[in-house]
Design an enzyme around this catalytic site. Structure first.
Site, PDB file in Angstrom:
ATOM      1  CB  ILE A 208      21.767 -91.747  -7.515  1.00  0.00           C
ATOM      2  CG1 ILE A 208      21.006 -90.427  -7.676  1.00  0.00           C
ATOM      3  CG2 ILE A 208      21.613 -92.311  -6.106  1.00  0.00           C
ATOM      4  CD1 ILE A 208      19.499 -90.568  -7.624  1.00  0.00           C
TER       5      ILE A 208
ATOM      6  CB  VAL B 141      19.392 -96.418  -4.173  1.00  0.00           C
ATOM      7  CG1 VAL B 141      17.992 -96.152  -3.714  1.00  0.00           C
ATOM      8  CG2 VAL B 141      20.068 -95.153  -4.645  1.00  0.00           C
ATOM      9  CG  ASP B 142      17.785 -96.169   2.535  1.00  0.00           C
ATOM     10  OD1 ASP B 142      18.321 -95.089   2.817  1.00  0.00           O
ATOM     11  OD2 ASP B 142      16.922 -96.707   3.260  1.00  0.00           O
TER      12      ASP B 142
ATOM     13  CG  ASN C  65      13.086 -98.362   5.453  1.00  0.00           C
ATOM     14  OD1 ASN C  65      12.871 -97.785   6.509  1.00  0.00           O
ATOM     15  ND2 ASN C  65      14.252 -98.923   5.177  1.00  0.00           N
TER      16      ASN C  65
ATOM     17  CB  SER D 134       8.894 -98.849  -5.888  1.00  0.00           C
ATOM     18  OG  SER D 134       8.397 -98.291  -4.697  1.00  0.00           O
ATOM     19  CB  THR D 135      12.279-100.575 -10.033  1.00  0.00           C
ATOM     20  OG1 THR D 135      13.575 -99.959  -9.953  1.00  0.00           O
ATOM     21  CG2 THR D 135      11.254 -99.586 -10.513  1.00  0.00           C
TER      22      THR D 135
HETATM   23  N1  AR6 Z   1      22.446 -95.427  -7.687  1.00  0.00           N
HETATM   24  C1  AR6 Z   1      21.318 -95.423  -8.435  1.00  0.00           C
HETATM   25  N2  AR6 Z   1      20.406 -96.408  -8.415  1.00  0.00           N
HETATM   26  C2  AR6 Z   1      20.646 -97.445  -7.595  1.00  0.00           C
HETATM   27  C3  AR6 Z   1      21.793 -97.545  -6.768  1.00  0.00           C
HETATM   28  C4  AR6 Z   1      22.722 -96.461  -6.836  1.00  0.00           C
HETATM   29  N3  AR6 Z   1      23.834 -96.437  -6.107  1.00  0.00           N
HETATM   30  N4  AR6 Z   1      21.738 -98.707  -6.072  1.00  0.00           N
HETATM   31  C5  AR6 Z   1      20.598 -99.331  -6.444  1.00  0.00           C
HETATM   32  N5  AR6 Z   1      19.946 -98.583  -7.364  1.00  0.00           N
HETATM   33  P1  AR6 Z   1      16.100-100.280  -4.095  1.00  0.00           P
HETATM   34  P2  AR6 Z   1      13.239 -99.912  -3.499  1.00  0.00           P
HETATM   35  C6  AR6 Z   1      18.660 -98.835  -8.048  1.00  0.00           C
HETATM   36  O1  AR6 Z   1      16.021-101.722  -3.771  1.00  0.00           O
HETATM   37  O2  AR6 Z   1      12.853-100.954  -4.475  1.00  0.00           O
HETATM   38  C7  AR6 Z   1      16.070-100.373   0.808  1.00  0.00           C
HETATM   39  O3  AR6 Z   1      16.530-101.360   1.666  1.00  0.00           O
HETATM   40  C8  AR6 Z   1      18.195-100.271  -8.146  1.00  0.00           C
HETATM   41  O4  AR6 Z   1      18.787-100.922  -9.260  1.00  0.00           O
HETATM   42  O5  AR6 Z   1      17.273 -99.510  -3.634  1.00  0.00           O
HETATM   43  O6  AR6 Z   1      12.478 -98.604  -3.501  1.00  0.00           O
HETATM   44  C9  AR6 Z   1      15.250 -99.303   1.516  1.00  0.00           C
HETATM   45  O7  AR6 Z   1      15.707 -99.083   2.827  1.00  0.00           O
HETATM   46  C10 AR6 Z   1      16.694-100.082  -8.371  1.00  0.00           C
HETATM   47  O8  AR6 Z   1      16.396 -99.872  -9.751  1.00  0.00           O
HETATM   48  O9  AR6 Z   1      14.801 -99.480  -3.554  1.00  0.00           O
HETATM   49  C11 AR6 Z   1      13.875 -99.897   1.507  1.00  0.00           C
HETATM   50  O10 AR6 Z   1      13.676-100.781   2.587  1.00  0.00           O
HETATM   51  C12 AR6 Z   1      16.379 -98.780  -7.621  1.00  0.00           C
HETATM   52  O11 AR6 Z   1      17.647 -98.209  -7.284  1.00  0.00           O
HETATM   53  C13 AR6 Z   1      13.825-100.644   0.197  1.00  0.00           C
HETATM   54  O12 AR6 Z   1      15.169-100.958  -0.120  1.00  0.00           O
HETATM   55  C14 AR6 Z   1      15.579 -98.978  -6.353  1.00  0.00           C
HETATM   56  O13 AR6 Z   1      15.973-100.170  -5.683  1.00  0.00           O
HETATM   57  C15 AR6 Z   1      13.281 -99.781  -0.924  1.00  0.00           C
HETATM   58  O14 AR6 Z   1      13.129-100.567  -2.062  1.00  0.00           O
END
Ligand code: AR6
Length: 177
Positions: free
Chosen positions: A13, A35-36, A26, A123-124
């Site tokens: 993204i 992704v964050d 978060n 959240s996934t």
């Molecule tokens: N582009 C698009 N999607 C992505 C990317 C990317 N570069 N990287 C990961 N994903 P997550 P959450 C997808 O864990 O579950 C963080 O530490 C990934 O495959 O990023 O909402 C925050 O600071 C998944 O499907 O976010 C919070 O503490 C989706 O993004 C916590 O994680 C979300 O995975 C939030 O957890």
């Protein structure tokens, strides 16, 4: 009608040139993994600087809420940071809170007159929300919003992994070949 305003894209993204990309943040708004981490790394320190100002003003961001900052060095113009629910079995309003993330992000985009917005699968990842349920909520909430609002014109679901790609293709047969 709404279907033609939805796109599905597999990839990173941080590379998407939408008016806004959404960050799965978060409540501290101070960064993290997934992704964050990728958004803050690619966008540079100006994103965190604006997040810190928001924290000073309102003390972070609650689950289901959304805030907007610059996108720094990214192709996008803005980052909309929303805080997804941590999955804890589904008895703590997780589905409603996830729907709020999508709706509040779309409302913020609309208030800023933004035409295009891209969502990750909030959240996934670390937060452990079941992917099938999360995808259903995401698609339903976005379609409902688009049915009642002219802006944003285009919504892109950005999927990162194969499982989410398959789920969204199934839920959006009208746009998936
Ligand atoms: N582009 C698009 N999607 C992505 C990317 C990317 N570069 N990287 C990961 N994903 P997550 P959450 C997808 O864990 O579950 C963080 O530490 C990934 O495959 O990023 O909402 C925050 O600071 C998944 O499907 O976010 C919070 O503490 C989706 O993004 C916590 O994680 C979300 O995975 C939030 O957890």
């Amino acid at each position: 009608m709404e279907a033609s305003r939805i796109q599905l894209l597999r990839g990173d993204i941080t590379k998407v040139a939408a008016d806004a990309i959404v960050n799965a943040a978060n409540s501290s708004l101070l960064g993290g993994g997934g992704v964050d981490g990728a958004i803050h790394r690619a966008g540079g320190p100006s994103i965190l600087a604006e997040c810190r100002k928001i924290v000073a003003r309102q003390g972070g961001c609650e689950t289901g809420e959304a805030v907007i900052t610059t996108a720094g060095n990214l192709l996008a113009k803005y980052v909309i940071h929303t805080v997804g629910p941590v999955w804890s079995g589904g008895e703590r309003d997780e589905p409603e809170l996830l729907a709020h993330c999508y709706r509040n992000s779309l409302l913020l985009a609309q208030h800023h007159g933004l035409k295009t917005i891209a969502f990750p699968n909030i959240s996934t990842g670390v937060y452990g929300f079941p992917k099938t349920k999360a995808a259903e909520i995401a698609v339903k909430t976005v379609k409902e919003f688009l049915a009642h609002h002219a802006l944003p014109e285009q919504v892109t679901f950005v999927v990162f992994d194969e499982e989410n790609l398959k789920l969204y293709q199934k839920l959006l047969p009208e746009i998936s070949q």
